[in-house]
Design an enzyme around this catalytic site. Structure first.
Site, short mmCIF file in Angstrom:
data_model
loop_
_atom_site.label_atom_id
_atom_site.label_comp_id
_atom_site.label_asym_id
_atom_site.label_seq_id
_atom_site.Cartn_x
_atom_site.Cartn_y
_atom_site.Cartn_z
N LYS A 77 -22.16 59.11 36.57
CA LYS A 77 -21.85 59.43 37.97
C LYS A 77 -20.99 58.35 38.62
O LYS A 77 -20.04 58.65 39.34
CB LYS A 77 -23.15 59.59 38.77
CG LYS A 77 -23.96 60.84 38.45
CD LYS A 77 -25.26 60.82 39.25
CE LYS A 77 -26.18 61.95 38.82
NZ LYS A 77 -27.51 61.86 39.47
N TRP A 93 -32.75 8.49 4.09
CA TRP A 93 -32.99 9.20 2.83
C TRP A 93 -33.53 10.59 3.16
O TRP A 93 -34.04 10.82 4.25
CB TRP A 93 -34.03 8.44 1.99
CG TRP A 93 -33.66 7.03 1.69
CD1 TRP A 93 -33.83 5.94 2.49
CD2 TRP A 93 -33.03 6.55 0.49
NE1 TRP A 93 -33.36 4.79 1.88
CE2 TRP A 93 -32.87 5.14 0.64
CE3 TRP A 93 -32.61 7.14 -0.70
CZ2 TRP A 93 -32.29 4.34 -0.34
CZ3 TRP A 93 -32.04 6.35 -1.68
CH2 TRP A 93 -31.89 4.96 -1.50
N HIS A 143 -18.22 46.20 29.25
CA HIS A 143 -17.26 46.57 30.31
C HIS A 143 -16.53 45.35 30.88
O HIS A 143 -15.50 45.50 31.53
CB HIS A 143 -17.93 47.40 31.40
CG HIS A 143 -18.81 46.63 32.34
ND1 HIS A 143 -20.13 46.36 32.07
CD2 HIS A 143 -18.57 46.08 33.55
CE1 HIS A 143 -20.65 45.69 33.07
NE2 HIS A 143 -19.73 45.49 33.99
N LYS A 172 -12.44 44.20 32.63
CA LYS A 172 -12.14 43.55 33.90
C LYS A 172 -10.75 42.91 33.80
O LYS A 172 -10.45 42.21 32.83
CB LYS A 172 -13.17 42.45 34.19
CG LYS A 172 -14.60 42.95 34.33
CD LYS A 172 -14.86 43.49 35.71
CE LYS A 172 -16.33 43.85 35.91
NZ LYS A 172 -16.60 44.45 37.22
N GLY A 219 -25.10 62.24 28.19
CA GLY A 219 -25.68 61.56 29.36
C GLY A 219 -24.81 61.81 30.57
O GLY A 219 -24.66 60.95 31.44
N TYR A 253 -29.65 56.75 19.92
CA TYR A 253 -28.40 56.69 19.16
C TYR A 253 -28.51 57.31 17.77
O TYR A 253 -27.65 58.08 17.35
CB TYR A 253 -27.96 55.22 19.00
CG TYR A 253 -27.32 54.60 20.23
CD1 TYR A 253 -27.22 55.31 21.43
CD2 TYR A 253 -26.81 53.31 20.19
CE1 TYR A 253 -26.64 54.73 22.54
CE2 TYR A 253 -26.23 52.72 21.31
CZ TYR A 253 -26.14 53.44 22.48
OH TYR A 253 -25.57 52.88 23.59
N HIS A 269 -21.37 39.62 28.10
CA HIS A 269 -20.24 39.43 29.02
C HIS A 269 -19.67 38.01 28.96
O HIS A 269 -18.47 37.81 28.76
CB HIS A 269 -20.65 39.72 30.47
CG HIS A 269 -21.23 41.08 30.69
ND1 HIS A 269 -20.90 42.18 29.94
CD2 HIS A 269 -22.12 41.52 31.61
CE1 HIS A 269 -21.56 43.23 30.37
NE2 HIS A 269 -22.31 42.86 31.38
#
Length: 800
Positions: free
Chosen positions: A49, A626, A214, A218, A42, A159, A277
């Site tokens: 990019k 009960w 990702h 951080k 990819g 995948y 996340h």
């Protein structure tokens, strides 16, 4: 270096030579760790990019003198010539860190480009050719292969096929490692995540897979565990339920979902942000610290234990919203008609509790949304403040006043600070921070964070800000598995979130205008352990396409010649809870005690929670509880009906423990063995305590096959005869059950039958038409001999 440069001019050797002349590499004697091939699948996509090529270039800069040599292989479905052009257009724009000298930067960038090449990877043959090229290159250069990294920057549906090709024809040779990097989403729910996991584990070992979240890269998030570890002396006494008031984990965005509605319609904000996340940040806060933070296995095990200690989420644990323009974006991008209605949430607030001893009772609020008023992310731990200051604040040292809020904030980025940061209230402690990576920030006196001037905090920011993907790619290179999601942790997370997602899948979210115009529309509050918006939804924002639950009133009529109460589920549960309390109060007034027999399963859970949170006048002190039926598992097993009753009701009310009567399914360290006489024991206990063995109220449910309690169609036991308590066989696991018999149930003074959900519509229609045929439909045999039967059926079950 000179003799290397005289060797035949081959690409990799030329690069090594140049770097040696630049002083960027150690001596040749030290260049012995082998070669690493990085394959980016990819390579021409958006993620590549924006982040991945820059992250790989940063890896090269950081590791060029590590002793490894590298080649970088961009790959995509695009044909060779256009794909190569697209990839190199991206590579030419790569940037060096600010502290890199221009000359060295130019050389590094030039060498990185020379070490990078493009491949079309579309067929099995393409993967074979790539493998052959890597082997040929290493043979020509006389290098040994250390390992290969395959980064899957492709949609998850691709995948399995890619994994098959890599496994069959593109693995490195024995002695070299393989690291396969996977990007979310990792499934849509528990079932799809399990299926994807099974497919991937048929090609790769667990230690070879690196699932990327990702947010773990951080800097503020990645520092939560080191911060807790380095500041144990301060945190050990206060990092618990006795001192922490609440925790907020927040990710707000100003952008909307335009351009991504195809993805968002499938996933929504909870799957996109909260399940991954924010849950990962939650784990870093709640997990017990391992003895050694550098041992990935220990960290991952502690994370798993923290996940497994989270209390199950209910519909009442969440508030959801959708920005007003979302529907038109969906209609426009997905060519949906004007009558299309989406229930996809673009905003969610979720209340999470942990049942661990450390965190019991502490609310964790996870919040995220699009089209909000600001872009910011933070993790905020707010401490209880027991101080009451009589004198004016003006007379105090403002920075250390015990009356000011006490908090620790891991500031992920953007917002007022616009940088990752760690903030600690000065009236807590001065934290220990590693000087090599974090520096103290001073100044900015006019800046306020959570209503306090920045001077009220010790503030630290990274010495060198790093992009999350650069951090994670470095960790992949070093094999740091604790920065990634294991299969076991992934499935545990989906097991936690999936029931909530299913329960709200058709819930209409609150509409909000977006941006600063949201004002207070999305403010919410905790009320009796539930979440609710604080202000009513403005009429002009209500969805006009269909009736809302509140537009309906409770319907009362007949079902199978008995009273029927029907409404939307929330109203129905409210009515049922009130009726149970009235029945209890009447029984206590009449005889001094109330005997209530409760069914297991999922339907009564909402009732249990309603009783616990809203009925404080309920006569629990005089109530005997009960069970109508029980699975033959230990009472501590999550499958146990008693376990569910305990989690959702018993732990929240004050009922005398000797008034609670679990079924004796576990005797002599074995389960439901007839010789142990568990059924006789329970029957004797009922006869001894319940007058005439006639319960004041029995609550039943209905299975999709018409069973009730654990009395199943064509059952050999319990449908007739004198036996009060019986062992039965369920068609689904766990098969063995213990149940009250139909004759005993029919001796009750009141029987309430609760039927909820669209999945019960067919059986509801079926039993509405049949007579008394308990061998086919056991529920049809419920008919109290001298009491009353009332049906509580929600609209989804009744109307489909």
């Amino acid at each position: 270096c000179s003799w290397v440069c005289l060797l035949p001019p081959k690409m990799l050797r030329r690069v090594l030579c140049t770097m040696l002349l630049m002083g960027a590499l150690p001596s040749l004697a030290e260049l012995s760790q082998g070669h690493i091939s990085v394959v980016l699948l990819g390579a021409t996509g958006d993620l590549a990019k924006k982040y991945l090529w820059q992250g790989l270039f940063q890896l090269y800069i950081d590791q060029v003198s590590s002793g490894h040599s590298f080649t970088f292989h961009g790959a995509a479905l695009t044909a060779l010539e256009p794909g190569q052009k697209m990839m190199f257009d991206v590579l030419k724009k790569l940037a060096c860190p600010p502290d890199e000298s221009p000359n060295r930067c130019a050389v590094l960038k030039d060498q990185f480009l020379k070490l990078s090449q493009y491949h079309q990877l579309k067929t099995a043959e393409n993967y074979t050719v790539l493998n052959r090229e890597i082997e040929m290159l290493l043979h020509q250069e006389g290098l040994k292969e250390a390992g290969r990294i395959f980064y899957f920057s492709v949609p998850p549906f691709a995948y399995t096929e890619i994994a098959r090709h890599i496994n069959s024809s593109c693995r490195p040779p024995p002695g070299a490692w393989l690291r396969v990097v996977l990007e979310k989403p990792f499934g849509h729910d528990l079932e799809s995540a399990q299926q994807l996991a099974v497919e991937l584990t048929s090609f790769f070992r667990e230690e070879e897979m690196y699932r990327v979240d990702h947010y773990l890269g951080k800097q503020a998030v990645a520092h939560i565990l080191p911060f807790r570890d380095q500041n144990r002396q301060f945190l050990d006494p206060i990092w618990n339920r006795h001192h922490v008031e609440r925790v907020e984990i927040v990710l707000k965005e100003i952008v909307d979902a335009k351009g991504r509605t195809s993805f968002y319609e499938q996933y929504g904000v909870i799957r996109d942000v909260l399940q991954n996340h924010l849950t990962e940040a939650l784990m870093f806060l709640t997990m017990e610290l391992p003895g050694n933070l550098s041992k990935a296995e220990e960290v991952l095990q502690c994370k798993l234990q923290a996940l497994q200690s989270l209390r199950g989420l209910e519909k009442q644990s969440v508030v959801v919203g959708q920005y007003q323009a979302y529907a038109s974006h969906v209609q426009e991008e997905l060519q949906k008609g004007k009558d299309y209605v989406s229930t996809t949430p673009t905003f969610a607030g979720v209340l999470v509790h942990s049942d661990s001893l450390r965190w019991e009772g502490v609310p964790f609020l996870l919040t995220s949304g699009k089209a909000l008023d600001e872009r910011v992310g933070y993790v905020r731990v707010l401490f209880k403040n027991r101080a009451y200051c009589t004198q004016s604040e003006a007379l105090r040292d403002a920075g250390h006043s015990q009356c000011k809020p006490k908090q620790i904030v891991f500031y992920i980025g953007h917002g007022a600070l616009n940088t990752p940061a760690v903030l600690v209230s000065r009236n807590l402690f001065r934290p220990i921070m590693p000087k090599s990576s974090w520096k103290e920030v001073v100044g900015q006196p006019d800046l306020h964070i959570f209503g306090q001037p920045l001077s009220d905090y010790y503030v630290y920011s990274p010495v060198k800000e790093r992009d999350a993907y650069s951090v994670l790619i470095s960790n992949i290179y070093h094999g740091r598995k604790d920065f990634f999601i294991t299969t076991e942790n992934l499935l545990a997370s989906w097991a936690f979130w999936t029931p909530l997602l299913n329960s709200i899948s058709h819930q209409a979210p609150r509409l909000y205008p977006g941006g600063v115009e949201n004002q207070h529309f999305l403010d919410f509050e905790m009320v009796s352990g539930e979440l609710a918006f604080t202000v009513a939804e403005p009429v002009e924002l209500l969805n006009p396409s269909g009736p809302m639950p509140s537009d309906y009133k409770t319907i009362q009529s007949k079902f199978r010649q008995s009273p029927l109460v029907s409404a939307w589920s929330e109203v129905l549960i409210s009515q049922l809870a009130s009726d149970v309390e009235k029945t209890a109060s009447r029984a206590v007034a009449r005889s001094g005690q109330f005997h209530l027999a409760l069914s297991g399963g999922s339907s009564p859970v909402a009732l249990f929670q309603r009783l616990a949170r809203h009925h404080y006048d309920f006569p629990w002190r005089h109530t005997h509880l009960w069970l109508v039926d029980e699975r033959c598992v230990p009472l501590t097993d999550p499958e146990s009906n008693f376990f569910s009753l305990h989690n959702h009701l018993l732990q929240s009310i004050r009922v005398p423990y000797f008034n609670v009567h679990p079924m004796p399914v576990h005797l002599h360290q074995r389960l439901c063995v007839e010789e142990d006489g568990g059924t006789e024991l329970y029957a004797k206990e009922i006869m001894a305590l319940v007058a005439n063995a006639s319960f004041d109220l029995v609550l039943l449910g209905v299975g999709t096959d018409g069973h009730t309690a654990s009395l199943f169609p064509h059952s050999e036991n319990g449908l007739e005869g004198a036996q009060a308590v019986v062992l039965t066989e369920s068609p689904v696991k766990p098969h063995q059950r213990m149940s009250l018999s139909l004759p005993l149930i029919n001796k009750a003074q009141q029987v309430f039958v609760l039927v909820m959900g669209k999945g019960k519509h067919d059986i509801t229609m079926q039993i509405s038409r049949v007579g008394c045929e308990p061998r086919k439909w056991p529920i049809s045999g419920v008919s109290p001999s001298s009491g009353q039967l009332v049906w509580y059926v929600d609209y989804e079950a009744l109307l489909g």
